[in-house]
Write a protein that holds these residues in place. Structure first.
Motif, PDB file in Angstrom:
ATOM      1  N   PRO A   1      44.557  36.708  21.498  1.00 22.41           N
ATOM      2  CA  PRO A   1      44.330  36.050  22.800  1.00 22.41           C
ATOM      3  C   PRO A   1      43.067  35.210  22.772  1.00 22.41           C
ATOM      4  O   PRO A   1      42.058  35.576  22.163  1.00 22.41           O
ATOM      5  CB  PRO A   1      44.191  37.230  23.778  1.00 22.41           C
ATOM      6  N   SER A   2      43.152  34.116  23.398  1.00 19.71           N
ATOM      7  CA  SER A   2      42.003  33.202  23.451  1.00 19.71           C
ATOM      8  C   SER A   2      41.028  33.662  24.526  1.00 19.71           C
ATOM      9  O   SER A   2      41.429  34.087  25.609  1.00 19.71           O
ATOM     10  CB  SER A   2      42.484  31.780  23.747  1.00 19.71           C
ATOM     11  N   HIS A   3      39.740  33.588  24.210  1.00 21.64           N
ATOM     12  CA  HIS A   3      38.693  33.981  25.149  1.00 21.64           C
ATOM     13  C   HIS A   3      38.097  32.782  25.875  1.00 21.64           C
ATOM     14  O   HIS A   3      37.023  32.862  26.445  1.00 21.64           O
ATOM     15  CB  HIS A   3      37.576  34.718  24.402  1.00 21.64           C
ATOM     16  N   ARG A   4      38.793  31.656  25.812  1.00 20.67           N
ATOM     17  CA  ARG A   4      38.293  30.481  26.510  1.00 20.67           C
ATOM     18  C   ARG A   4      38.456  30.653  28.012  1.00 20.67           C
ATOM     19  O   ARG A   4      39.445  31.204  28.479  1.00 20.67           O
ATOM     20  CB  ARG A   4      39.064  29.239  26.046  1.00 20.67           C
ATOM     21  N   PRO A   5      37.565  30.182  28.783  1.00 18.41           N
ATOM     22  CA  PRO A   5      37.708  30.274  30.240  1.00 18.41           C
ATOM     23  C   PRO A   5      38.846  29.427  30.744  1.00 18.41           C
ATOM     24  O   PRO A   5      39.195  28.409  30.135  1.00 18.41           O
ATOM     25  CB  PRO A   5      36.346  29.784  30.762  1.00 18.41           C
ATOM     26  N   ALA A   6      39.439  29.859  31.809  1.00 12.52           N
ATOM     27  CA  ALA A   6      40.590  29.146  32.373  1.00 12.52           C
ATOM     28  C   ALA A   6      40.139  27.890  33.089  1.00 12.52           C
ATOM     29  O   ALA A   6      38.951  27.575  33.203  1.00 12.52           O
ATOM     30  CB  ALA A   6      41.345  30.067  33.337  1.00 12.52           C
ATOM     31  N   LEU A   7      41.145  27.147  33.568  1.00 10.83           N
ATOM     32  CA  LEU A   7      40.902  25.915  34.339  1.00 10.83           C
ATOM     33  C   LEU A   7      40.136  24.885  33.515  1.00 10.83           C
ATOM     34  O   LEU A   7      39.125  24.330  33.950  1.00 10.83           O
ATOM     35  CB  LEU A   7      40.154  26.215  35.640  1.00 10.83           C
ATOM     36  N   GLY A   8      40.648  24.642  32.307  1.00 11.84           N
ATOM     37  CA  GLY A   8      40.062  23.572  31.512  1.00 11.84           C
ATOM     38  C   GLY A   8      38.655  23.848  31.054  1.00 11.84           C
ATOM     39  O   GLY A   8      37.860  22.922  30.891  1.00 11.84           O
ATOM     40  N   GLY A   9      38.310  25.117  30.826  1.00 10.06           N
ATOM     41  CA  GLY A   9      36.978  25.437  30.327  1.00 10.06           C
ATOM     42  C   GLY A   9      35.934  25.598  31.411  1.00 10.06           C
ATOM     43  O   GLY A   9      34.770  25.820  31.113  1.00 10.06           O
ATOM     44  N   ARG A  10      36.317  25.517  32.671  1.00 11.27           N
ATOM     45  CA  ARG A  10      35.358  25.665  33.759  1.00 11.27           C
ATOM     46  C   ARG A  10      35.171  27.139  34.104  1.00 11.27           C
ATOM     47  O   ARG A  10      36.137  27.880  34.233  1.00 11.27           O
ATOM     48  CB  ARG A  10      35.823  24.915  34.997  1.00 11.27           C
ATOM     49  N   ARG A  11      33.952  27.547  34.259  1.00  5.01           N
ATOM     50  CA  ARG A  11      33.660  28.910  34.672  1.00  5.01           C
ATOM     51  C   ARG A  11      33.626  29.005  36.189  1.00  5.01           C
ATOM     52  O   ARG A  11      33.226  28.062  36.872  1.00  5.01           O
ATOM     53  CB  ARG A  11      32.319  29.368  34.105  1.00  5.01           C
ATOM     54  N   LYS A  12      34.042  30.150  36.693  1.00  2.34           N
ATOM     55  CA  LYS A  12      34.066  30.354  38.138  1.00  2.34           C
ATOM     56  C   LYS A  12      32.653  30.499  38.664  1.00  2.34           C
ATOM     57  O   LYS A  12      31.904  31.379  38.251  1.00  2.34           O
ATOM     58  CB  LYS A  12      34.885  31.595  38.473  1.00  2.34           C
ATOM     59  N   LEU A  13      32.283  29.615  39.572  1.00  2.00           N
ATOM     60  CA  LEU A  13      30.926  29.629  40.123  1.00  2.00           C
ATOM     61  C   LEU A  13      30.785  30.755  41.142  1.00  2.00           C
ATOM     62  O   LEU A  13      31.739  31.094  41.848  1.00  2.00           O
ATOM     63  CB  LEU A  13      30.622  28.281  40.785  1.00  2.00           C
ATOM     64  N   PRO A  14      29.604  31.346  41.224  1.00  2.00           N
ATOM     65  CA  PRO A  14      29.395  32.399  42.231  1.00  2.00           C
ATOM     66  C   PRO A  14      29.435  31.832  43.640  1.00  2.00           C
ATOM     67  O   PRO A  14      29.057  30.680  43.878  1.00  2.00           O
ATOM     68  CB  PRO A  14      28.003  32.940  41.885  1.00  2.00           C
ATOM     69  N   ASN A  15      29.893  32.661  44.552  1.00  3.15           N
ATOM     70  CA  ASN A  15      29.998  32.257  45.955  1.00  3.15           C
ATOM     71  C   ASN A  15      28.636  32.462  46.615  1.00  3.15           C
ATOM     72  O   ASN A  15      28.323  33.536  47.139  1.00  3.15           O
ATOM     73  CB  ASN A  15      31.074  33.091  46.650  1.00  3.15           C
ATOM     74  N   LEU A  16      27.814  31.426  46.557  1.00  2.00           N
ATOM     75  CA  LEU A  16      26.455  31.534  47.082  1.00  2.00           C
ATOM     76  C   LEU A  16      26.415  31.754  48.590  1.00  2.00           C
ATOM     77  O   LEU A  16      25.623  32.564  49.072  1.00  2.00           O
ATOM     78  CB  LEU A  16      25.648  30.292  46.697  1.00  2.00           C
ATOM     79  N   PRO A  17      27.217  31.042  49.397  1.00  2.00           N
ATOM     80  CA  PRO A  17      27.158  31.305  50.852  1.00  2.00           C
ATOM     81  C   PRO A  17      27.514  32.751  51.204  1.00  2.00           C
ATOM     82  O   PRO A  17      26.864  33.360  52.064  1.00  2.00           O
ATOM     83  CB  PRO A  17      28.187  30.323  51.425  1.00  2.00           C
ATOM     84  N   ALA A  18      28.510  33.315  50.514  1.00  2.00           N
ATOM     85  CA  ALA A  18      28.871  34.704  50.799  1.00  2.00           C
ATOM     86  C   ALA A  18      27.759  35.656  50.382  1.00  2.00           C
ATOM     87  O   ALA A  18      27.472  36.641  51.065  1.00  2.00           O
ATOM     88  CB  ALA A  18      30.173  35.072  50.080  1.00  2.00           C
ATOM     89  N   GLY A  19      27.109  35.359  49.248  1.00  2.00           N
ATOM     90  CA  GLY A  19      25.996  36.206  48.816  1.00  2.00           C
ATOM     91  C   GLY A  19      24.826  36.157  49.770  1.00  2.00           C
ATOM     92  O   GLY A  19      24.213  37.184  50.078  1.00  2.00           O
TER      93      GLY A  19
END
Length: 299
Positions: free
Chosen positions: A17-35
């Motif tokens: 299995p590939s360990h590349r991030p999904a969505l074209g290599g984009r990492r999921k950004l943290p939800n700053l407003p919720a934090g």
């Protein structure tokens, strides 16, 4: 044969299995407003608790001359000693008797009623009518019927007793308990009930050995919720009791209220001591409570 040996490792590496991030290599950004919103809410909750704790460790004179949010320079436990010496144990025992005497029968009756309503309401018009009565009870607040309750307690000659607080508390705890427990029992697959019936189990056996273990998170949730509301109840003890021997902890806070002033540190010390049993109950049933509150969201 040589070709097979050389290509097998290559195929194994291709299947990894590939360990590349999904969505074209984009990492999921943290939800700053919720934090940020969660941090603000945490501060809103913690600041009053911090103020209650540090104020309970101050003397009454230092409370009026120091910064309310500054920690005490000379902390003392005199307020806690004063509270314990002012018949706190008696009030604590009264609250424990009222809470246990109301929660346990209410949960037991609600559990059996919810089981009967879910299992046999389609065959019995009486059970459907009982379920409607329970749902109507959710729409009636305690403040709206406190006068009829007072008159009934007077007619039964139970005024100024702990039983006068226990009986109405049971009645007002049953509707919500039946609703919550009924929804949990309704989620149990019917095949399990049918298999128990084919094995020769009675309804009481099915209730004990099948429904009770599966609905345990809901039972803990109902016990903690009803215990918290009855433990902190103020209106029923105020209206239905009179003598100091029958006071519960919410009414006991009046002991530290004078004619012209209030001993705020002593009151907050009693608040801390009053909250300790609820915190202990939550610590014991935390996992069951969280599973009971979040059940159904993943379906």
């Amino acid at each position: 044969m040589a070709t097979t040996l050389t290509t097998a490792p290559q195929r194994a590496t291709e299947r990894r299995p590939s360990h590349r991030p999904a969505l074209g290599g984009r990492r999921k950004l943290p939800n700053l407003p919720a934090g940020v919103a969660g941090l603000i809410w945490l501060l809103i909750v913690l600041i009053p608790l911090y103020w209650i704790l540090i104020t309970s460790l101050k003397t009454q004179d230092n409370y009026f001359i120091t910064n309310p949010f500054a920690p005490p320079t000379d902390p003392t436990l005199d307020n806690y000693r004063m509270v314990i010496e002012a018949d706190f144990v008696r009030y604590f025992v009264n609250s424990a008797i009222v809470t246990a005497g109301a929660v346990l029968p209410a949960v037991l009756i609600s559990f059996m009623a919810a089981y009967a309503i879910v299992r046999a309401s389609h065959r019995s018009r009486f059970l459907r009518w009982v379920n409607s009565v329970f749902l109507m009870g959710l729409a009636i607040p305690l403040q709206a019927v406190i006068i009829p309750v007072y008159l009934i307690i007077i007619r039964l000659k139970l005024y100024d007793t702990l039983l006068a607080i226990i009986l109405p508390s049971i009645a007002f705890a049953i509707p919500l308990s039946v609703l919550v427990l009924g929804n949990f029992i309704r989620d149990v697959p019917r095949e399990l009930f049918e298999s128990m019936r084919m094995d020769g189990a009675t309804e009481w056996g099915t209730l004990r050995h099948l429904a009770f273990p599966l609905v345990r998170p809901a039972l803990v949730t109902v016990i903690i919720y009803n215990g918290l509301s009855i433990w902190n109840g103020f209106l029923l003890p105020l209206i239905l009791t009179q003598s100091p021997d029958q006071r519960t902890l919410p009414l006991a806070l009046w002991t530290f209220q004078g004619q012209f002033s209030i001993n705020v540190p002593a009151v907050l010390a009693s608040v801390v001591l009053t909250a300790l049993p609820i915190l202990a109950l939550y610590a014991v049933g935390r996992r069951q409570l969280l599973s009971g509150l979040t059940a159904g969201f993943g379906k």
